[in-house]
Design an enzyme around this catalytic site. Sequence first.
Site, short mmCIF file in Angstrom:
data_model
loop_
_atom_site.label_atom_id
_atom_site.label_comp_id
_atom_site.label_asym_id
_atom_site.label_seq_id
_atom_site.Cartn_x
_atom_site.Cartn_y
_atom_site.Cartn_z
N CYS A 74 7.46 -0.85 0.09
CA CYS A 74 8.19 0.58 0.60
C CYS A 74 7.23 1.55 0.69
O CYS A 74 5.94 1.63 -0.72
CB CYS A 74 9.75 0.85 0.04
N ARG A 103 2.71 -2.70 2.28
CA ARG A 103 3.92 -2.30 0.85
C ARG A 103 5.57 -2.91 1.86
O ARG A 103 6.01 -2.94 0.57
CB ARG A 103 4.11 -0.18 0.92
N TRP A 144 10.50 -2.83 2.61
CA TRP A 144 10.51 -4.20 1.93
C TRP A 144 12.61 -4.07 1.46
O TRP A 144 11.97 -3.72 0.23
CB TRP A 144 9.55 -4.99 1.17
N ASN A 180 11.10 5.04 -2.20
CA ASN A 180 10.44 3.75 -2.30
C ASN A 180 10.77 3.59 -3.69
O ASN A 180 10.28 4.56 -4.90
CB ASN A 180 8.66 3.59 -2.05
N GLY A 181 11.28 2.39 -4.12
CA GLY A 181 11.25 2.14 -5.66
C GLY A 181 12.66 1.30 -5.59
O GLY A 181 13.66 0.99 -4.61
N GLU A 241 -5.22 -20.62 -7.44
CA GLU A 241 -5.52 -19.04 -6.56
C GLU A 241 -6.24 -19.91 -5.12
O GLU A 241 -5.36 -19.34 -3.97
CB GLU A 241 -6.88 -17.91 -6.61
N LYS A 261 -3.44 -18.71 -2.01
CA LYS A 261 -3.91 -18.25 -0.22
C LYS A 261 -3.24 -19.28 0.67
O LYS A 261 -2.95 -18.22 2.23
CB LYS A 261 -5.36 -18.64 -0.68
N GLU A 299 0.16 -18.74 0.89
CA GLU A 299 0.70 -17.31 1.34
C GLU A 299 0.37 -17.00 3.25
O GLU A 299 1.58 -16.37 3.63
CB GLU A 299 -0.30 -16.04 0.42
N HIS A 328 -0.43 -37.31 -13.38
CA HIS A 328 1.21 -37.49 -13.77
C HIS A 328 2.44 -37.04 -13.75
O HIS A 328 2.68 -36.35 -13.57
CB HIS A 328 0.85 -37.35 -15.44
N LYS A 385 2.52 -6.09 -0.68
CA LYS A 385 1.31 -6.40 -1.38
C LYS A 385 1.29 -5.74 -2.91
O LYS A 385 0.99 -5.93 -3.55
CB LYS A 385 0.37 -5.45 -0.88
C1 G6P Z 1 1.75 -8.97 -4.77
C2 G6P Z 1 0.58 -9.77 -3.86
C3 G6P Z 1 -0.65 -10.69 -4.25
C4 G6P Z 1 -0.70 -9.76 -6.29
C5 G6P Z 1 0.09 -9.48 -7.08
C6 G6P Z 1 0.08 -8.67 -7.89
O1 G6P Z 1 2.10 -10.89 -4.97
O2 G6P Z 1 0.69 -10.35 -2.86
O3 G6P Z 1 -1.68 -10.62 -4.08
O4 G6P Z 1 -1.45 -10.15 -6.24
O5 G6P Z 1 1.15 -8.69 -5.82
O6 G6P Z 1 -0.19 -7.54 -7.46
P1 G6P Z 1 -1.49 -6.65 -8.40
O7 G6P Z 1 -1.09 -5.21 -7.49
O8 G6P Z 1 -0.67 -5.97 -9.89
O9 G6P Z 1 -2.73 -6.94 -8.64
#
Ligand code: G6P
Length: 613
Positions: free
Chosen positions: A2, A27, A75, A101-102, A485, A489, A492, A508, A608
């Site tokens: 948010c 956000r 969000w 926000n929160g 990672e 990606k 995501e 395994h 994010k």
């Molecule tokens: C969310 C984002 C990721 C990020 C993670 C941790 O899931 O989409 O890209 O790695 O949060 O966020 P931070 O801001 O703590 O790195």
Amino acid sequence: MCGIVGYAGNRQAAPILLEGLSKLEYRGYDSAGICVHGVKEMQVAKAKGRLQVLCDKTENGQAVPGCVGIGHTRWATHGAPSDVNSHPHVSDSGKISVVHNGIIENEAKLRAQLLEKGVKFHSETDTEVVANLVGYYYEQTGNFIGAVRQALPRLEGSYALGILCTDLPDTIVAAKKDSPLIFGYGDGENYIASDVPAILKHTQTVSYMEDGEMVVFNNKSVRFFDFVGEPIEKKVETITWELSAAERGGFDHFMLKEIFEQPKALRDTLSPRLKNGEIVLDGIDLSAEYLKDVRKIYLVACGSAYYVSVLAKYIIEKACRIPTEAVMASEFRYSDPVVDEHNLVIIISQSGETADTLAALREAKRLGAKTLAVVNVVGSAIAKTADQTIYTWAGPEIAVATTKAFSTQLAVVYLLAAYMAKQLGTMDDETYGAWVEALEALPGAAEQILTKENVEKVQYYASRYYGHHDAFYIGRNVDSAICLEGSLKLKEVAYLHSEAYPAGELKHGPISLIENGTLVVALATVQPLFDKTMANVREVKARGADVLCVTLQETAEEAAKQADGILTVPTILPVLQPSLTLIPLQLFSYYVALNRGCDVDKPRNLAKSVTVE
Ligand code: G6P
């Protein structure tokens, strides 16, 4: 999750609020809303869906008159995305409106108490409780600011709040606890926002609000208080970066722009810390005496930052010979971790506000560990809470899927590992020199991957493999960590089912899922283990997989004998290799996502900044 904005001035507020919200969509983007004090009355406009829906509904804000207002991009946590659950929320009395926000953790209790007093609720959100609580006190006292002051201590959880009252139509009250909030000073106008880009077009002069602070402002005046009502002086700061840093600048998506910004981001993060063949970490206190007493290092983070931590285990153990463990922040906190003053806890976070990571940091401090944060957002909660902070200088990262922040976090891990190893005497001078030299060369090597020819190669493979239903990323040693990672990606941004396994672990269990047409992305950059990884490639090929292999120039020919497709990366000091291997994987996910018609910068269900547990 948010984002909030607020504006009090002489211009029409709604277009300014909507424009600000467009910079905060990272956000959260499942619904949005604004509330503006018009000439006669307060007007609320909300819409489920992307911000564009609200823009269309309000003619980009033109249809909403008035010069003072608040806005929100959501969000969803409490209650599904819908028009009704969108912010701003208006009190039952119709006098108070709130953006938030929160998360209000005791909302059920407060809601029950207010219901008992006859207050009615219209949404499922925790935020409506705030509107009704302030509304309830306001009905009793007729004092808007006093009502906010009465309500705040009753709220448990986290919040950045923007609040309006119909009887004081020129004024906005805002308050902060555990969610970010910035105040912006304009000329005859003032702002609040969750993040700098939302107001940067209008002002570069800001104050960062701290927990336990509130601000009362209109177009001319601003007063800061603590929650008890004591006035406070705020430091006024100037934002030095340009708005263009948070704009797409000719790229189709932020994700692509940020992939291409990696050489610069690496340079900005590394160069100031590499001086005359030495690693210099200004303001960081990790003495040999302290480090010799460290029995174990924990790295704690979420999401991609956790995967940096998984890599860091290999890197730090290799350099420092101190047992190191990567723990997901959401697990660390509740796992009764064996942590005391003999542990160094390294916290990694781009945003510096991830709820689980912040909670884990507080827990580590409570247990007596020394804490060191690796953070991108200056002045964020994690940066302020940790004993020491090293900033990654990635610049603003807007795409939800992280790329350049990951790269710079990894770069800081290298700096830290070699720095600590030097202190401890676990790295000889020659090796230290080789690390420093390789770190100096890293941004240039990253640049070499981003040539037109290389990018087109990745595009070609993405167009060949985007229709697959399942992908497996396999690799050994540091390659296995970077697989995590790469695979994340793809999930995501391309919504393609994908898993990552150490190549040796494949047989395994997961190999039972390999069949005709399964995509296997094999990373084979760890030279001593190349043959072993290739043996695993043969195993999946024998079961019908299509294999795309990422390897070094030197081994490309050999790998091509087994794999269907080859991508190469420049060779660098082996420990630094993951920084380069990562880049084609980022590009591959990006182009697969494009081929699949996905909204790359705003993937479904994600945000994010995850500020709820
Ligand atoms: C969310 C984002 C990721 C990020 C993670 C941790 O899931 O989409 O890209 O790695 O949060 O966020 P931070 O801001 O703590 O790195």
